[in-house]
Structure formats: C-alpha cells, structure tokens
Scaffold this active site. Structure first.
Site, PDB file in Angstrom:
ATOM      1  N   LYS A  64     -11.417 -30.129  34.725  1.00 32.54           N
ATOM      2  CA  LYS A  64     -11.821 -29.009  33.876  1.00 32.54           C
ATOM      3  C   LYS A  64     -11.150 -29.045  32.492  1.00 32.54           C
ATOM      4  O   LYS A  64     -11.751 -28.630  31.505  1.00 32.54           O
ATOM      5  CB  LYS A  64     -11.526 -27.681  34.570  1.00 32.54           C
ATOM      6  CG  LYS A  64     -12.439 -27.424  35.778  1.00 32.54           C
ATOM      7  CD  LYS A  64     -12.181 -26.055  36.382  1.00 32.54           C
ATOM      8  CE  LYS A  64     -13.031 -25.836  37.624  1.00 32.54           C
ATOM      9  NZ  LYS A  64     -12.855 -24.501  38.204  1.00 32.54           N
ATOM     10  N   ASP A 101     -15.825 -19.294  35.411  1.00 27.68           N
ATOM     11  CA  ASP A 101     -15.015 -18.861  36.561  1.00 27.68           C
ATOM     12  C   ASP A 101     -14.579 -17.401  36.394  1.00 27.68           C
ATOM     13  O   ASP A 101     -14.588 -16.619  37.350  1.00 27.68           O
ATOM     14  CB  ASP A 101     -13.771 -19.751  36.722  1.00 27.68           C
ATOM     15  CG  ASP A 101     -14.109 -21.116  37.301  1.00 27.68           C
ATOM     16  OD1 ASP A 101     -15.147 -21.231  37.984  1.00 27.68           O
ATOM     17  OD2 ASP A 101     -13.339 -22.068  37.068  1.00 27.68           O
TER      18      ASP A 101
HETATM   19  P1  NDP Z   1      -3.887 -25.333  40.613  1.00 26.63           P
HETATM   20  O1  NDP Z   1      -3.403 -26.572  41.277  1.00 26.63           O
HETATM   21  O2  NDP Z   1      -4.198 -25.382  39.160  1.00 26.63           O
HETATM   22  O3  NDP Z   1      -2.738 -24.177  40.795  1.00 26.63           O
HETATM   23  C1  NDP Z   1      -2.171 -23.972  42.027  1.00 26.63           C
HETATM   24  C2  NDP Z   1      -1.373 -22.655  42.006  1.00 26.63           C
HETATM   25  O4  NDP Z   1      -0.970 -22.357  43.344  1.00 26.63           O
HETATM   26  C3  NDP Z   1      -0.095 -22.711  41.172  1.00 26.63           C
HETATM   27  O5  NDP Z   1       0.118 -21.451  40.603  1.00 26.63           O
HETATM   28  C4  NDP Z   1       0.963 -23.046  42.236  1.00 26.63           C
HETATM   29  O6  NDP Z   1       2.246 -22.587  41.902  1.00 26.63           O
HETATM   30  C5  NDP Z   1       0.445 -22.230  43.397  1.00 26.63           C
HETATM   31  N1  NDP Z   1       0.887 -22.738  44.703  1.00 26.63           N
HETATM   32  C6  NDP Z   1       0.511 -23.889  45.303  1.00 26.63           C
HETATM   33  N2  NDP Z   1       1.100 -23.998  46.513  1.00 26.63           N
HETATM   34  C7  NDP Z   1       1.851 -22.882  46.691  1.00 26.63           C
HETATM   35  C8  NDP Z   1       2.686 -22.404  47.727  1.00 26.63           C
HETATM   36  N3  NDP Z   1       2.879 -23.106  48.854  1.00 26.63           N
HETATM   37  N4  NDP Z   1       3.284 -21.206  47.575  1.00 26.63           N
HETATM   38  C9  NDP Z   1       3.091 -20.485  46.454  1.00 26.63           C
HETATM   39  N5  NDP Z   1       2.316 -20.878  45.409  1.00 26.63           N
HETATM   40  C10 NDP Z   1       1.700 -22.085  45.523  1.00 26.63           C
HETATM   41  O7  NDP Z   1      -5.086 -24.818  41.479  1.00 26.63           O
HETATM   42  P2  NDP Z   1      -6.357 -23.972  40.991  1.00 26.63           P
HETATM   43  O8  NDP Z   1      -5.874 -22.848  40.153  1.00 26.63           O
HETATM   44  O9  NDP Z   1      -7.369 -24.881  40.413  1.00 26.63           O
HETATM   45  O10 NDP Z   1      -6.959 -23.432  42.374  1.00 26.63           O
HETATM   46  C11 NDP Z   1      -6.372 -22.360  43.086  1.00 26.63           C
HETATM   47  C12 NDP Z   1      -7.309 -21.902  44.183  1.00 26.63           C
HETATM   48  O11 NDP Z   1      -8.465 -21.293  43.621  1.00 26.63           O
HETATM   49  C13 NDP Z   1      -7.815 -23.032  45.078  1.00 26.63           C
HETATM   50  O12 NDP Z   1      -7.691 -22.630  46.413  1.00 26.63           O
HETATM   51  C14 NDP Z   1      -9.273 -23.193  44.708  1.00 26.63           C
HETATM   52  O13 NDP Z   1     -10.058 -23.583  45.817  1.00 26.63           O
HETATM   53  C15 NDP Z   1      -9.626 -21.778  44.283  1.00 26.63           C
HETATM   54  N6  NDP Z   1     -10.759 -21.721  43.332  1.00 26.63           N
HETATM   55  C16 NDP Z   1     -11.857 -20.956  43.669  1.00 26.63           C
HETATM   56  C17 NDP Z   1     -12.922 -20.855  42.806  1.00 26.63           C
HETATM   57  C18 NDP Z   1     -14.112 -20.035  43.206  1.00 26.63           C
HETATM   58  O14 NDP Z   1     -15.149 -20.118  42.536  1.00 26.63           O
HETATM   59  N7  NDP Z   1     -14.007 -19.212  44.220  1.00 26.63           N
HETATM   60  C19 NDP Z   1     -12.942 -21.563  41.494  1.00 26.63           C
HETATM   61  C20 NDP Z   1     -11.746 -22.308  41.237  1.00 26.63           C
HETATM   62  C21 NDP Z   1     -10.695 -22.379  42.125  1.00 26.63           C
HETATM   63  P3  NDP Z   1       3.248 -23.482  40.978  1.00 26.63           P
HETATM   64  O15 NDP Z   1       2.857 -23.165  39.562  1.00 26.63           O
HETATM   65  O16 NDP Z   1       4.592 -22.987  41.348  1.00 26.63           O
HETATM   66  O17 NDP Z   1       3.010 -24.923  41.350  1.00 26.63           O
END
Ligand code: NDP
Length: 265
Positions: A64, A101
């Site tokens: 993206k 989104d």
């Molecule tokens: P990113 O990889 O960009 O970000 C992941 C985020 O999750 C970060 O803030 C990270 O924290 C946090 N995180 C990951 N693991 C943990 C954990 N074990 N405990 C606490 N925090 C955690 O992912 P995206 O933002 O792209 O995606 C996030 C979710 O949104 C996904 O599940 C995806 O499927 C969903 N999504 C749904 C959409 C829809 O249309 N419904 C569209 C796009 C995404 P840190 O910064 O500390 O690493």
C-alpha cells in the site's frame, strides 16, 4: 471490457475478485477482475498491467505504501495515510491513488452504531490500517480519540498526526473500542477487561478467526455489541468500485455473506 485486479503477496486469500464480480453483476457492468502476485517487483507488475490496458488496481499487503509512490497523483486522504489501496488510470493515462479503508470503516461504523460523532473512541494499533482508521475517525468528529499501541512512540506519532491523544496503557471509558492490531493473526493480545465496560461497540478490523479472541474479550468485559471487519472490507471494496465505475454498489449483503463460516472467494 474494463480490466481490474488486486495486487498483493500473498493474494490467493483475497476476497476482492469475488466482491468486485458480485458488484459488477449487481450494477450490470462488464468488467474482469484478477488477483496478481508480483513475480519480481510491485512496479513491474503494475507496469505490465497498465501497459496491457488495465483500468484500475486494488492494492493489499505489503504494497500500500509503494502504491502511493507509484501513482502520479493521490487523494488528500491517501497522502495523509501514506498508503493507497486503489489505483485508477485516468483518461490521460496518468494514475491516481486513493485510500478507501477509512471510508469503509466509517460506513460500517455508521451502520453498526450510528457513527462516532460526539463519542469517545479508543483505537488500538498504529500500523498501516490504524493510520487510515485514525485519520478517518478524527475527521468524523468524535468527542475524544484515544490511541494505544504496543510500541508507544508509534501511538504518539499517530496522535500528533491526526489530533488524538496517545495513552501508554489502554484507558477505560470509551464508547467505541476498535482493534486495528494484527495480533489476532498471531498469539493474540490480552486487554484489560475494564476498557470494554462502557463500550456500546467493540470492533475488530480483522475478520473471521483472527477477530474471535478480541470479540470474546470484549463480550466478557461488558461490550454491548461486537463486530469484525467484514463490513469494512465490503465497503472499502464498494468505494473502490465507485471510484472506477462511477456507481456505489450496496455492500451490506456481501458483508453478511463474508461473515458466514465458508465465506465466498
Ligand atoms: P501492520 O503490520 O501495519 O500493523 C500491525 C499493528 O499491530 C501494529 O500497531 C503492531 O504494534 C500491532 N501488533 C501486532 N502484534 C501485536 C501484539 N501481539 N500485541 C499488540 N499489538 C500488536 O498491520 P495492518 O495495520 O496492515 O493490519 C492490522 C489488521 O487490520 C490486520 O489484522 C488486517 O487483517 C486488518 N485489516 C482489515 C481491513 C478490512 O478491510 N477489514 C483492511 C486492512 C487491514 P507495533 O507497532 O508495536 O508493532
């Protein structure tokens, strides 16, 4: 016939081909829609698609950010998010990037709880989708927008960018709690039960099995309603379709189908 596709890695799991073919049938548009996984680079894949007459692309993980840089023009919202999930080839051949989104999330929240205006919202996460969510939520005039993330500095940066407040521990008292972390795809996240006590809605951007644990914690904590991100997924696709084809299809029906155990693809 206009040609569209989704680009991602992996892309086989994507619901987008089914969603867009469904919208095309409903709106009587003649389109094709494929799923593309770049063999080399994202740019090479897009170059080949548009050189072959393609009209538009959806972009999913991990491209993206690259999609925004690839286009000659971008909507103000996509620029704010630093990410695009839609590319459209304009009549002059130039590409414009969009991010649907945020509008997909807001549309589903409107349906589920009447929207966020005047309400206190807690957003968990500060990754790519949280950025789109935060900017969209901030524009929808919540009373307060609270941000919490495992890596606190990222929550601070996002709060500064969108006008919310960063919290080192997730605070109690929000009417809407939104999980935009990807924790549900791995080991999960254990949240303090009290953050759900005042919640009319606990919403996970993830969908299917990845949302189950968050929704269960929310129910145990006292949230009145829970929802996964299948509605957001359906609406971001519908808004993409509208950008390309000029007609906004209804997405409630497909959102319902996506929530079934064997969701269509
Ligand atoms: P990113 O990889 O960009 O970000 C992941 C985020 O999750 C970060 O803030 C990270 O924290 C946090 N995180 C990951 N693991 C943990 C954990 N074990 N405990 C606490 N925090 C955690 O992912 P995206 O933002 O792209 O995606 C996030 C979710 O949104 C996904 O599940 C995806 O499927 C969903 N999504 C749904 C959409 C829809 O249309 N419904 C569209 C796009 C995404 P840190 O910064 O500390 O690493």
């Amino acid at each position: 016939m206009r040609r569209y596709a989704v680009v991602g890695k992996p892309v086989r799991h994507s619901h987008s081909p089914w969603l867009h073919r469904h919208f095309a049938r409903r709106t009587q548009r003649e389109i094709t829609y494929a799923a593309l996984c770049p063999a080399t680079t994202f740019a090479a894949c897009c170059d080949a698609f548009f050189a072959g007459g393609g009209s538009g692309l959806n972009i999913t993980l991990p491209y993206k950010g690259e999609a925004l840089a690839y286009a000659q023009h971008a909507s103000a919202f996509a620029q704010k998010c630093g990410a695009a999930n839609v590319l459209k080839r304009e009549a002059n051949g130039e590409l414009r990037a969009y991010n649907t989104d945020g509008s997909g999330l807001l549309r589903d929240l409107q349906h589920r709880c009447g929207g966020v205006a005047g309400k206190t919202v807690l957003l968990l996460g500060a990754g790519g989708s949280a950025r789109a969510a935060a900017h969209a939520l901030a524009a929808a005039q919540p009373a307060h927008l609270w941000l919490h993330n495992r890596t606190y500095t990222r929550a601070q940066e996002l709060a500064a960018a969108c006008g919310g407040t960063a919290h080192g521990t997730p605070p109690a008292g929000a009417q809407i709690v939104i999980n935009a972390t990807s924790a549900g795809h791995a080991d999960g996240i254990t949240l303090p039960a009290e953050i759900f006590a005042a919640a009319e809605l606990a919403y996970d951007l993830s969908y299917g099995a990845a949302a189950a644990d968050f929704m269960q914690q929310a129910q145990r904590g006292g949230a009145r309603h829970t929802a996964d991100g299948s509605g957001m997924l359906a609406w971001q696709a519908a808004f993409s379709f509208a950008i390309w084809e000029g007609v906004l299809p209804g997405a409630q029906e497909v959102a319902r189908l996506l929530r079934q155990p064997a969701a269509p693809r």
